[in-house]
Enzyme design. Structure first.
Site, PDB file in Angstrom:
ATOM      1  N   HIS A 232      -3.720   7.433   1.543  1.00  0.00           N
ATOM      2  CA  HIS A 232      -3.467   6.313   1.710  1.00  0.00           C
ATOM      3  C   HIS A 232      -5.182   5.920   1.958  1.00  0.00           C
ATOM      4  O   HIS A 232      -5.135   6.042   2.988  1.00  0.00           O
ATOM      5  CB  HIS A 232      -2.661   5.295   2.191  1.00  0.00           C
TER       6      HIS A 232
ATOM      7  N   ASN B   3     -10.204  -0.079  -0.974  1.00  0.00           N
ATOM      8  CA  ASN B   3      -8.342  -0.177  -0.509  1.00  0.00           C
ATOM      9  C   ASN B   3      -7.955  -0.544  -1.480  1.00  0.00           C
ATOM     10  O   ASN B   3      -8.058  -2.018  -1.820  1.00  0.00           O
ATOM     11  CB  ASN B   3      -7.924  -0.575   0.811  1.00  0.00           C
TER      12      ASN B   3
ATOM     13  N   CYS C 151       0.612  -1.024   0.244  1.00  0.00           N
ATOM     14  CA  CYS C 151       0.078   0.007   0.118  1.00  0.00           C
ATOM     15  C   CYS C 151       0.327   1.530  -0.021  1.00  0.00           C
ATOM     16  O   CYS C 151       0.535   2.417  -0.330  1.00  0.00           O
ATOM     17  CB  CYS C 151      -1.079  -0.321   1.063  1.00  0.00           C
TER      18      CYS C 151
HETATM   19  O1  UT7 Z   1      -3.300  -0.746   3.649  1.00  0.00           O
HETATM   20  C1  UT7 Z   1      -3.434  -0.316   5.081  1.00  0.00           C
HETATM   21  C2  UT7 Z   1      -3.450  -2.348   5.487  1.00  0.00           C
HETATM   22  N1  UT7 Z   1      -4.998  -2.058   5.761  1.00  0.00           N
HETATM   23  C3  UT7 Z   1      -5.753  -1.233   6.595  1.00  0.00           C
HETATM   24  O2  UT7 Z   1      -5.445   0.012   6.838  1.00  0.00           O
HETATM   25  C4  UT7 Z   1      -7.088  -2.308   7.741  1.00  0.00           C
HETATM   26  C5  UT7 Z   1      -6.263  -2.028   8.931  1.00  0.00           C
HETATM   27  N2  UT7 Z   1      -7.154  -2.246   9.662  1.00  0.00           N
HETATM   28  C6  UT7 Z   1      -9.015  -2.433   9.845  1.00  0.00           C
HETATM   29  O3  UT7 Z   1      -8.954  -0.700   9.186  1.00  0.00           O
HETATM   30  C7  UT7 Z   1     -10.058  -2.704  10.341  1.00  0.00           C
HETATM   31  O4  UT7 Z   1      -8.970  -3.034  11.705  1.00  0.00           O
HETATM   32  C8  UT7 Z   1     -11.023  -3.834   9.969  1.00  0.00           C
HETATM   33  C9  UT7 Z   1     -11.833  -2.768   8.466  1.00  0.00           C
HETATM   34  C10 UT7 Z   1     -10.220  -4.695   9.351  1.00  0.00           C
HETATM   35  C11 UT7 Z   1     -11.858  -3.779  11.490  1.00  0.00           C
HETATM   36  O5  UT7 Z   1     -12.227  -2.877  11.590  1.00  0.00           O
HETATM   37  P1  UT7 Z   1     -12.314  -3.109  13.652  1.00  0.00           P
HETATM   38  O6  UT7 Z   1     -12.945  -2.557  14.148  1.00  0.00           O
HETATM   39  O7  UT7 Z   1     -10.697  -3.448  14.068  1.00  0.00           O
HETATM   40  O8  UT7 Z   1     -13.282  -5.133  14.117  1.00  0.00           O
HETATM   41  P2  UT7 Z   1     -12.545  -6.511  14.375  1.00  0.00           P
HETATM   42  O9  UT7 Z   1     -11.308  -6.317  13.416  1.00  0.00           O
HETATM   43  O10 UT7 Z   1     -12.001  -5.817  16.116  1.00  0.00           O
HETATM   44  O11 UT7 Z   1     -13.608  -7.697  14.668  1.00  0.00           O
HETATM   45  C12 UT7 Z   1     -15.157  -6.859  14.936  1.00  0.00           C
HETATM   46  C13 UT7 Z   1     -16.195  -7.929  14.382  1.00  0.00           C
HETATM   47  C14 UT7 Z   1     -15.609  -9.167  15.013  1.00  0.00           C
HETATM   48  O12 UT7 Z   1     -16.679  -9.519  15.335  1.00  0.00           O
HETATM   49  P3  UT7 Z   1     -16.165 -10.727  16.763  1.00  0.00           P
HETATM   50  O13 UT7 Z   1     -15.382 -11.731  17.720  1.00  0.00           O
HETATM   51  O14 UT7 Z   1     -16.173  -9.414  17.683  1.00  0.00           O
HETATM   52  O15 UT7 Z   1     -18.112 -10.978  17.176  1.00  0.00           O
HETATM   53  C15 UT7 Z   1     -15.696  -9.958  13.636  1.00  0.00           C
HETATM   54  O16 UT7 Z   1     -15.762 -10.918  13.421  1.00  0.00           O
HETATM   55  O17 UT7 Z   1     -16.379  -7.889  13.247  1.00  0.00           O
HETATM   56  C16 UT7 Z   1     -16.354  -8.801  12.971  1.00  0.00           C
HETATM   57  N3  UT7 Z   1     -16.050  -9.224  11.612  1.00  0.00           N
HETATM   58  C17 UT7 Z   1     -17.291  -8.775  10.741  1.00  0.00           C
HETATM   59  N4  UT7 Z   1     -18.599  -8.305  10.585  1.00  0.00           N
HETATM   60  C18 UT7 Z   1     -19.612  -7.919   9.265  1.00  0.00           C
HETATM   61  C19 UT7 Z   1     -14.962  -8.888  10.775  1.00  0.00           C
HETATM   62  N5  UT7 Z   1     -15.731  -8.500   9.185  1.00  0.00           N
HETATM   63  C20 UT7 Z   1     -16.846  -8.259   8.994  1.00  0.00           C
HETATM   64  C21 UT7 Z   1     -17.790  -8.306   8.201  1.00  0.00           C
HETATM   65  N6  UT7 Z   1     -18.931  -8.313   8.216  1.00  0.00           N
HETATM   66  N7  UT7 Z   1     -17.073  -7.763   6.427  1.00  0.00           N
END
Ligand code: UT7
Length: 325
Positions: free
Chosen positions: A252, A282, A115
């Protein structure tokens, strides 16, 4: 004192026709428009058609950038293409673009910083121009991340999209002050201790497969804002400029929450932030030139504006480029 600067003289971008909305994805995996918008700001992303490869997207963006710069392909001596999704393991995708543009002089190579690729490619092109190796570069970010996603993994497949953006970067004369047009300073960093937090689980030398993207999203998120703000502060230290001097912040586009938190921490006013993640998702190395082109074409970015670019991604890699448009 006269110094060599590298100035952007043209910009272009390209998105494949096929649009995939959050509702489309909710029919494929257990997710919802509400979750994706709330956690990322993304509403839709573009996906390349079957047979449409990274060099196809890159070529379109490059041709538009050349047209915008009033340049012909033969005017270019260097092509630097940032991608983590090359057409093939080798040759570099940039040489395919070179051939499709009909360029037989100069040289072309790819940059792999995921990225952060566009920031790395801009920094490389600027260094080549200032050292006298190159005079007129095409700097391209192009990706087909749809090809390396696990479409059954809801934690990653909702985040990424395909696209390409390009700029023409040319040798110009400057006075050596912050009033010059062109790249004023750039700062690159990487720390391979984090390589397992965002990676592809395949490759020619390890599995002999292409592999799929894997990410510990929360871990990436945790480091992102600190790393981004560090390299922007390095740019301020190098130039004596500050967030108040910026006309545009073009980050980004990974996640609206990361963009907003970085801008807030740096004291960058929300109206100066260019955000396209809602429309493109992204797109990795393509996201900054896609956002730049959007803000250029809608009249926001104008000549002599002070623009801060930044990115952070797999590796981890991160970096900033401060330039006067
Ligand atoms: O380009 C650079 C690289 N990438 C990034 O910068 C991404 C960086 N990370 C992020 O943007 C965020 O961490 C995410 C958008 C990937 C995830 O958001 P989050 O607020 O950190 O969520 P999380 O991973 O803590 O997940 C929260 C909950 C989980 O369920 P439980 O364990 O709380 O029951 C996940 O299983 O959301 C669940 N979850 C989803 N639910 C619905 C994860 N993905 C999804 C989804 N739809 N697509």
């Amino acid at each position: 004192m006269s110094v060599v600067r590298s100035t952007v003289t043209g910009c272009g971008s390209f998105l494949p026709d096929n649009v995939l909305t959050n509702d489309d994805l909710a029919r494929q995996v257990d997710t919802s428009d509400e979750w994706i918008v709330q956690r990322t700001g993304i509403k839709q992303r573009h996906v390349a058609a079957e047979g449409q490869v990274t060099s196809d997207l890159a070529l379109e963006a490059a041709q538009r950038a050349l047209e915008n710069a009033g340049r012909k392909a033969e005017d270019i001596d260097t092509i630097i293409l940032a991608t983590a999704t090359p057409d093939n393991t080798f040759p570099a995708t940039s040489v395919t673009v070179q051939a499709k543009l009909g360029i037989t002089h100069g040289f072309a190579f790819d940059v792999q910083a995921v990225c952060s690729g566009f920031v790395y490619a801009m920094t490389t092109a600027d260094a080549y121009i200032r050292s006298g190796i190159s005079e007129r570069c095409l700097v391209i970010g192009a990706e087909t991340f749809s090809r390396i996603l696990d479409w059954e993994d809801r934690t990653t497949c909702v985040l990424f999209g395909d696209g390409a953006g390009a700029v023409v970067l040319e040798k110009t004369e400057g006075s050596g002050t912050n009033a010059d047009r062109g790249v004023l300073t750039s700062h690159l960093r990487s720390d391979g201790r984090h390589k397992d937090k965002l990676f592809v689980d395949g490759g020619p030398s390890s599995t002999q497969t292409v592999g799929h993207l894997r990410m510990e999203g929360r871990e990436v998120f945790k480091h992102a804002v600190g790393m981004i703000t560090d390299v922007i502060e390095d740019a301020y230290e190098a130039t004596g400029l500050s967030s108040e001097d910026l006309d545009w912040f073009v980050p980004h586009q990974a996640n609206k929450r990361i963009i907003d938190a970085s801008a807030k921490k740096l004291g960058i006013a929300p109206e100066k932030v260019v955000t396209t993640v809602q429309l493109h998702g992204n797109t990795s190395a393509a996201s900054i030139p896609l956002a730049l082109d959007t803000a250029l074409k809608d009249g926001r970015v104008k000549n002599n504006d002070l623009v801060m670019l930044e990115a952070m991604g797999g590796g981890f890699t991160w970096g900033s480029v401060l330039l006067r448009w």
